[in-house]
Design a protein around this motif. Sequence first.
Motif, PDB file in Angstrom:
ATOM      1  N   THR A  32      -6.413  -1.144   0.124  1.00 41.81           N
ATOM      2  CA  THR A  32      -5.425  -2.106  -0.098  1.00 41.81           C
ATOM      3  C   THR A  32      -4.349  -2.974  -0.925  1.00 41.81           C
ATOM      4  OG1 THR A  32      -5.807  -3.877   1.118  1.00 41.81           O
ATOM      5  CG2 THR A  32      -5.630  -2.409   2.499  1.00 41.81           C
ATOM      6  N   THR A  33      -4.116  -3.235  -1.281  1.00 42.78           N
ATOM      7  CA  THR A  33      -3.130  -3.402  -2.196  1.00 42.78           C
ATOM      8  C   THR A  33      -3.895  -5.468  -2.717  1.00 42.78           C
ATOM      9  OG1 THR A  33      -0.736  -3.125  -1.907  1.00 42.78           O
ATOM     10  CG2 THR A  33      -0.804  -5.001  -3.634  1.00 42.78           C
ATOM     11  N   VAL A  34      -4.150  -6.146  -1.530  1.00 44.61           N
ATOM     12  CA  VAL A  34      -4.853  -7.005  -1.355  1.00 44.61           C
ATOM     13  C   VAL A  34      -6.438  -6.800  -1.709  1.00 44.61           C
ATOM     14  CG1 VAL A  34      -6.194  -9.018  -0.081  1.00 44.61           C
ATOM     15  CG2 VAL A  34      -3.610  -7.852   0.605  1.00 44.61           C
ATOM     16  N   SER A  35      -7.011  -5.605  -1.187  1.00 44.22           N
ATOM     17  CA  SER A  35      -8.390  -5.739  -1.900  1.00 44.22           C
ATOM     18  C   SER A  35      -8.793  -5.208  -3.072  1.00 44.22           C
ATOM     19  CB  SER A  35      -8.929  -4.213  -0.757  1.00 44.22           C
ATOM     20  OG  SER A  35      -8.189  -3.108  -0.879  1.00 44.22           O
ATOM     21  N   THR A  36      -7.588  -4.547  -3.409  1.00 41.50           N
ATOM     22  CA  THR A  36      -7.291  -3.658  -4.880  1.00 41.50           C
ATOM     23  C   THR A  36      -7.155  -5.179  -5.688  1.00 41.50           C
ATOM     24  OG1 THR A  36      -6.489  -1.882  -4.369  1.00 41.50           O
ATOM     25  CG2 THR A  36      -6.232  -2.368  -6.636  1.00 41.50           C
ATOM     26  N   LEU A  37      -6.222  -6.039  -5.712  1.00 40.77           N
ATOM     27  CA  LEU A  37      -6.350  -7.628  -6.137  1.00 40.77           C
ATOM     28  C   LEU A  37      -7.806  -8.246  -6.206  1.00 40.77           C
ATOM     29  CD1 LEU A  37      -4.128  -9.132  -7.810  1.00 40.77           C
ATOM     30  CD2 LEU A  37      -3.808 -10.531  -4.932  1.00 40.77           C
ATOM     31  N   ASN A  38      -8.281  -7.871  -5.026  1.00 40.30           N
ATOM     32  CA  ASN A  38     -10.053  -8.874  -5.053  1.00 40.30           C
ATOM     33  C   ASN A  38     -10.551  -8.215  -6.020  1.00 40.30           C
ATOM     34  OD1 ASN A  38      -8.002 -10.687  -3.043  1.00 40.30           O
ATOM     35  ND2 ASN A  38      -9.335  -9.655  -1.405  1.00 40.30           N
ATOM     36  N   VAL A  79       5.747  -6.197   6.159  1.00 43.63           N
ATOM     37  CA  VAL A  79       6.155  -5.549   4.479  1.00 43.63           C
ATOM     38  C   VAL A  79       6.452  -6.700   3.493  1.00 43.63           C
ATOM     39  CG1 VAL A  79       8.478  -5.768   5.485  1.00 43.63           C
ATOM     40  CG2 VAL A  79       8.046  -3.927   3.373  1.00 43.63           C
ATOM     41  N   ASN A  80       6.831  -7.930   3.801  1.00 39.64           N
ATOM     42  CA  ASN A  80       6.630  -9.200   2.895  1.00 39.64           C
ATOM     43  C   ASN A  80       5.978  -9.990   2.929  1.00 39.64           C
ATOM     44  OD1 ASN A  80       9.616  -9.017   3.154  1.00 39.64           O
ATOM     45  ND2 ASN A  80       9.204 -10.742   5.204  1.00 39.64           N
ATOM     46  N   ARG A  81       4.417  -9.707   3.136  1.00 40.89           N
ATOM     47  CA  ARG A  81       3.299  -9.973   3.170  1.00 40.89           C
ATOM     48  C   ARG A  81       2.752  -9.084   1.595  1.00 40.89           C
ATOM     49  NH1 ARG A  81      -1.235 -12.486   7.172  1.00 40.89           N
ATOM     50  NH2 ARG A  81      -1.989 -12.653   4.968  1.00 40.89           N
ATOM     51  N   TRP A  82       3.080  -7.545   1.787  1.00 37.80           N
ATOM     52  CA  TRP A  82       2.092  -6.064   0.910  1.00 37.80           C
ATOM     53  C   TRP A  82       3.360  -6.868  -0.059  1.00 37.80           C
ATOM     54  CZ3 TRP A  82       4.774  -2.108  -0.757  1.00 37.80           C
ATOM     55  CH2 TRP A  82       4.440  -1.599  -1.522  1.00 37.80           C
ATOM     56  N   SER A 128      -1.318   3.615  -7.221  1.00 39.55           N
ATOM     57  CA  SER A 128      -1.159   4.305  -6.694  1.00 39.55           C
ATOM     58  C   SER A 128      -1.874   3.557  -4.738  1.00 39.55           C
ATOM     59  CB  SER A 128      -1.961   5.351  -5.963  1.00 39.55           C
ATOM     60  OG  SER A 128      -2.019   6.249  -4.901  1.00 39.55           O
ATOM     61  N   LEU A 129      -1.080   3.000  -4.750  1.00 41.31           N
ATOM     62  CA  LEU A 129      -1.128   2.042  -3.307  1.00 41.31           C
ATOM     63  C   LEU A 129       0.123   1.883  -2.477  1.00 41.31           C
ATOM     64  CD1 LEU A 129      -3.498  -1.320  -5.589  1.00 41.31           C
ATOM     65  CD2 LEU A 129      -3.854   0.213  -3.370  1.00 41.31           C
ATOM     66  N   GLY A 130      -0.699   1.792  -0.776  1.00 40.96           N
ATOM     67  CA  GLY A 130       0.514   1.362   0.290  1.00 40.96           C
ATOM     68  C   GLY A 130       0.109   2.019   1.415  1.00 40.96           C
ATOM     69  N   VAL A 131      -0.092   3.317   1.112  1.00 49.01           N
ATOM     70  CA  VAL A 131      -1.079   3.885   2.202  1.00 49.01           C
ATOM     71  C   VAL A 131      -1.843   3.141   3.410  1.00 49.01           C
ATOM     72  CG1 VAL A 131      -2.047   5.776   3.095  1.00 49.01           C
ATOM     73  CG2 VAL A 131      -0.317   6.302   1.223  1.00 49.01           C
ATOM     74  N   ASN A 132      -2.269   3.095   2.961  1.00 48.80           N
ATOM     75  CA  ASN A 132      -3.299   2.373   3.410  1.00 48.80           C
ATOM     76  C   ASN A 132      -3.443   0.517   4.044  1.00 48.80           C
ATOM     77  OD1 ASN A 132      -5.887   3.237   4.002  1.00 48.80           O
ATOM     78  ND2 ASN A 132      -5.979   3.359   1.070  1.00 48.80           N
ATOM     79  N   ASP A 133      -1.716  -0.067   3.662  1.00 52.89           N
ATOM     80  CA  ASP A 133      -1.055  -1.089   4.069  1.00 52.89           C
ATOM     81  C   ASP A 133       0.134  -0.285   5.271  1.00 52.89           C
ATOM     82  OD1 ASP A 133      -1.696  -3.661   1.358  1.00 52.89           O
ATOM     83  OD2 ASP A 133      -1.371  -0.995   0.331  1.00 52.89           O
ATOM     84  N   VAL A 134       0.538   0.771   4.689  1.00 50.46           N
ATOM     85  CA  VAL A 134       1.154   1.060   5.874  1.00 50.46           C
ATOM     86  C   VAL A 134       0.214   0.836   7.202  1.00 50.46           C
ATOM     87  CG1 VAL A 134       2.306   2.974   6.644  1.00 50.46           C
ATOM     88  CG2 VAL A 134       2.935   2.198   4.183  1.00 50.46           C
ATOM     89  N   LEU A 135      -0.636   1.725   7.415  1.00 51.51           N
ATOM     90  CA  LEU A 135      -1.572   1.615   8.223  1.00 51.51           C
ATOM     91  C   LEU A 135      -2.234   0.515   8.830  1.00 51.51           C
ATOM     92  CD1 LEU A 135      -3.626   5.323   7.172  1.00 51.51           C
ATOM     93  CD2 LEU A 135      -1.005   5.234   8.635  1.00 51.51           C
TER      94      LEU A 135
END
Length: 245
Positions: free
Chosen positions: A91-97, A131-134, A119-126
């Motif tokens: 996810t975006t957060v796990s990639t950031l970490n 959407v604002n926290r993303w 390439s990030l967003g699919v796992n966030d949608v799931l």
Amino acid sequence: MYQFVALLLWPILLVQALWVKRNTLRLPEAEGERSGKGGYGMPLNLLILGDSAAAGVGVDTQDKALSGCLSKCLAQYYSLNWALVARSGATTVSTLNHLRSGHGIKVMQSNEFDLVLVSLGVNDVLSPISVNRWLLAQRALIDTLYQYSPNAHIVLTPVPPLGVFPAFPSLLGWFLGQRAAAFNDKLRQLASGDTRCCLLDLQLPVNDEAMARDGFHPSSASYQLWGEAAASHYISATKGSANQY
């Protein structure tokens, strides 16, 4: 609107989500090197960052995946030094970490990247993230990338149209499609208001040839189109003229 429908139909959506999780074919990440050099010309440092699609799930080897397709296109014009940092489920957060961790910092310090394809967003949608926290996480990710590569051209990949993916039943697909569209709207707003990044104009086809066997990930043909689109975008943005492959 789709959130209200989801509240009413959440038991059905939950059952369908559990069914998809249990029955969808799980494919491995593409095998092969995750960094390399090649080509001639001006030097270009490339980072491909993201999730299972970035990692090449759906094809056997990295040369058929996004990293291979994009690096081959760019190596026609640049002396390319590339690296891939991607894993399934990211996810975006796990990639950031990960980027802020010891290994991630080592990768970021190894080169000042000229081009970063995200390439990030699919796992966030799931996931349950709003959407604002993303969007906040996406901004933090861009800030972190710029901390180490202040001159980087960051290219964000739009979330694919999950609503028409063969892997999802119709109701769940509709909900995920609406959610993906909302995420993309925020991503467009981010890209239009932040000169450090841009949103890739990418609309991959959704058919048997374009999809992997799991009905979820790209095929080799789609990875090729994705790589060509990203390379053409970068060359056009930096040289002022589009290139065809």
